[in-house]
Design a protein around this motif. Structure first.
Motif, mmCIF file in Angstrom:
data_model
loop_
_atom_site.group_PDB
_atom_site.id
_atom_site.type_symbol
_atom_site.label_atom_id
_atom_site.label_comp_id
_atom_site.label_asym_id
_atom_site.label_seq_id
_atom_site.Cartn_x
_atom_site.Cartn_y
_atom_site.Cartn_z
ATOM 1 N N ALA A 71 0.867 -1.179 0.000
ATOM 2 C CA ALA A 71 0.000 0.000 0.000
ATOM 3 C C ALA A 71 0.905 1.231 0.000
ATOM 4 O O ALA A 71 2.121 1.113 0.194
ATOM 5 N N THR A 72 0.297 2.394 -0.183
ATOM 6 C CA THR A 72 1.092 3.610 -0.040
ATOM 7 C C THR A 72 1.475 3.781 1.418
ATOM 8 O O THR A 72 0.796 3.285 2.321
ATOM 9 N N ILE A 73 2.582 4.487 1.634
ATOM 10 C CA ILE A 73 3.037 4.757 2.998
ATOM 11 C C ILE A 73 3.195 6.258 3.195
ATOM 12 O O ILE A 73 3.462 7.002 2.252
ATOM 13 N N ALA A 74 3.029 6.669 4.439
ATOM 14 C CA ALA A 74 3.235 8.072 4.794
ATOM 15 C C ALA A 74 4.717 8.400 4.730
ATOM 16 O O ALA A 74 5.571 7.542 4.985
ATOM 17 N N HIS A 75 5.013 9.619 4.382
ATOM 18 C CA HIS A 75 6.392 10.113 4.446
ATOM 19 C C HIS A 75 6.847 10.043 5.907
ATOM 20 O O HIS A 75 6.066 10.341 6.813
ATOM 21 N N GLY A 76 8.091 9.697 6.124
ATOM 22 C CA GLY A 76 8.613 9.699 7.485
ATOM 23 C C GLY A 76 8.469 11.070 8.126
ATOM 24 O O GLY A 76 8.110 11.189 9.297
ATOM 25 N N PHE A 77 8.719 12.122 7.326
ATOM 26 C CA PHE A 77 8.633 13.470 7.888
ATOM 27 C C PHE A 77 7.192 13.884 8.173
ATOM 28 O O PHE A 77 6.960 14.742 9.029
ATOM 29 N N LEU A 78 6.221 13.288 7.496
ATOM 30 C CA LEU A 78 4.818 13.526 7.860
ATOM 31 C C LEU A 78 4.563 12.953 9.253
ATOM 32 O O LEU A 78 3.991 13.621 10.120
ATOM 33 N N THR A 79 5.005 11.726 9.464
ATOM 34 C CA THR A 79 4.834 11.105 10.780
ATOM 35 C C THR A 79 5.529 11.949 11.841
ATOM 36 O O THR A 79 4.959 12.239 12.896
ATOM 37 N N LEU A 80 6.753 12.377 11.559
ATOM 38 C CA LEU A 80 7.509 13.205 12.494
ATOM 39 C C LEU A 80 6.788 14.521 12.783
ATOM 40 O O LEU A 80 6.778 14.997 13.921
ATOM 41 N N SER A 81 6.161 15.098 11.776
ATOM 42 C CA SER A 81 5.485 16.384 11.970
ATOM 43 C C SER A 81 4.310 16.291 12.931
ATOM 44 O O SER A 81 3.837 17.304 13.437
ATOM 45 N N LEU A 82 3.839 15.086 13.215
ATOM 46 C CA LEU A 82 2.724 14.897 14.143
ATOM 47 C C LEU A 82 3.170 14.830 15.600
ATOM 48 O O LEU A 82 2.332 14.834 16.507
ATOM 49 N N VAL A 83 4.477 14.807 15.846
ATOM 50 C CA VAL A 83 4.972 14.728 17.227
ATOM 51 C C VAL A 83 4.426 15.872 18.088
ATOM 52 O O VAL A 83 3.904 15.630 19.179
ATOM 53 N N PRO A 84 4.511 17.137 17.670
ATOM 54 C CA PRO A 84 3.947 18.199 18.519
ATOM 55 C C PRO A 84 2.445 18.042 18.771
ATOM 56 O O PRO A 84 1.966 18.318 19.871
ATOM 57 N N TYR A 85 1.705 17.579 17.782
ATOM 58 C CA TYR A 85 0.272 17.324 17.957
ATOM 59 C C TYR A 85 0.054 16.334 19.097
ATOM 60 O O TYR A 85 -0.791 16.542 19.970
ATOM 61 N N PHE A 86 0.824 15.249 19.084
ATOM 62 C CA PHE A 86 0.665 14.239 20.126
ATOM 63 C C PHE A 86 1.138 14.759 21.485
ATOM 64 O O PHE A 86 0.491 14.508 22.504
ATOM 65 N N ILE A 87 2.238 15.484 21.523
ATOM 66 C CA ILE A 87 2.712 16.022 22.802
ATOM 67 C C ILE A 87 1.655 16.951 23.394
ATOM 68 O O ILE A 87 1.425 16.945 24.609
ATOM 69 N N ASN A 88 0.973 17.720 22.553
ATOM 70 C CA ASN A 88 -0.098 18.596 23.046
ATOM 71 C C ASN A 88 -1.232 17.812 23.685
ATOM 72 O O ASN A 88 -1.914 18.319 24.575
ATOM 73 N N GLN A 89 -1.471 16.603 23.231
ATOM 74 C CA GLN A 89 -2.501 15.768 23.850
ATOM 75 C C GLN A 89 -2.052 15.239 25.200
ATOM 76 O O GLN A 89 -2.877 14.912 26.040
ATOM 77 N N LEU A 90 -0.745 15.133 25.383
ATOM 78 C CA LEU A 90 -0.214 14.477 26.577
ATOM 79 C C LEU A 90 0.140 15.431 27.703
ATOM 80 O O LEU A 90 0.045 15.064 28.870
ATOM 81 N N ARG A 91 0.582 16.641 27.374
ATOM 82 C CA ARG A 91 1.008 17.539 28.446
ATOM 83 C C ARG A 91 0.767 18.993 28.075
ATOM 84 O O ARG A 91 0.668 19.364 26.916
ATOM 85 N N ARG A 92 0.715 19.790 29.146
ATOM 86 C CA ARG A 92 0.596 21.238 29.025
ATOM 87 C C ARG A 92 1.516 21.839 30.077
ATOM 88 O O ARG A 92 1.610 21.318 31.190
#
Length: 168
Positions: A71-92
């Protein structure tokens, strides 16, 4: 980064750290996992357009179906770009004037992320240290897992700096 620009937008379930002492005391604490997040073909195509990376493994579902990942795969840098999104869900972080992304120490993509897969993240603050007057540097290791994959799709050490006492 934390929701410093919009303090009223606290993510549900986020751990709130009030000031630098709380950050320092949290070194080694593991947070998460976050809610699931789907990386679909539309997002992959949009990222390809934004970065001018239109390699067939990302944007050609018919050809990619016969390729090494099925199947198609996401760019590694797309996955990496989601790190701040996830950190925002985890901490403030409260009690600081500003936070900025300072860089990355280590990034790995141990497994491919196929289009349409759900991902979620965990994180751990591995280091918090004073780096200048009123500035603390926080290193957070974030691990992004894909549903059904035995290996993570991304492991990244994000370096952030929080400034205390700056008018902002």
């Amino acid at each position: 980064m934390s929701n410093l620009l919009d303090p009223g937008a606290e993510p549900e379930g986020a751990v709130v750290y009030r000031g630098v002492p709380a950050l320092k005391a949290a070194v080694g604490d593991k947070l998460g996992p976050t809610a699931w997040f789907v990386v679909d073909q539309r997002r992959i195509d949009s990222f390809a357009d934004d970065t001018e990376d239109h390699q067939w493994i990302h944007v050609d579902p018919q050809r990619a179906a016969d390729g090494p990942f099925g199947a198609t795969i996401a760019h590694g840098f797309l996955t990496l770009s989601l790190v701040p999104y996830f950190i925002n869900q985890l901490r403030r972080v409260e009690g600081v004037a500003m936070g900025v992304n300072y860089g990355l120490d280590r990034v790995r993509f141990p497994a491919p992320l196929t289009a349409g897969t759900r991902i979620r993240a965990t994180s751990e603050m591995t280091s918090v240290e004073d780096v200048g007057p009123g500035v603390v540097q926080v290193i957070t290791r974030t691990t992004i897992e894909a549903e059904g994959s035995p290996k993570p799709v991304c492991v990244a050490d994000l370096v952030a700096r929080y400034h205390v006492g700056i008018d902002g």
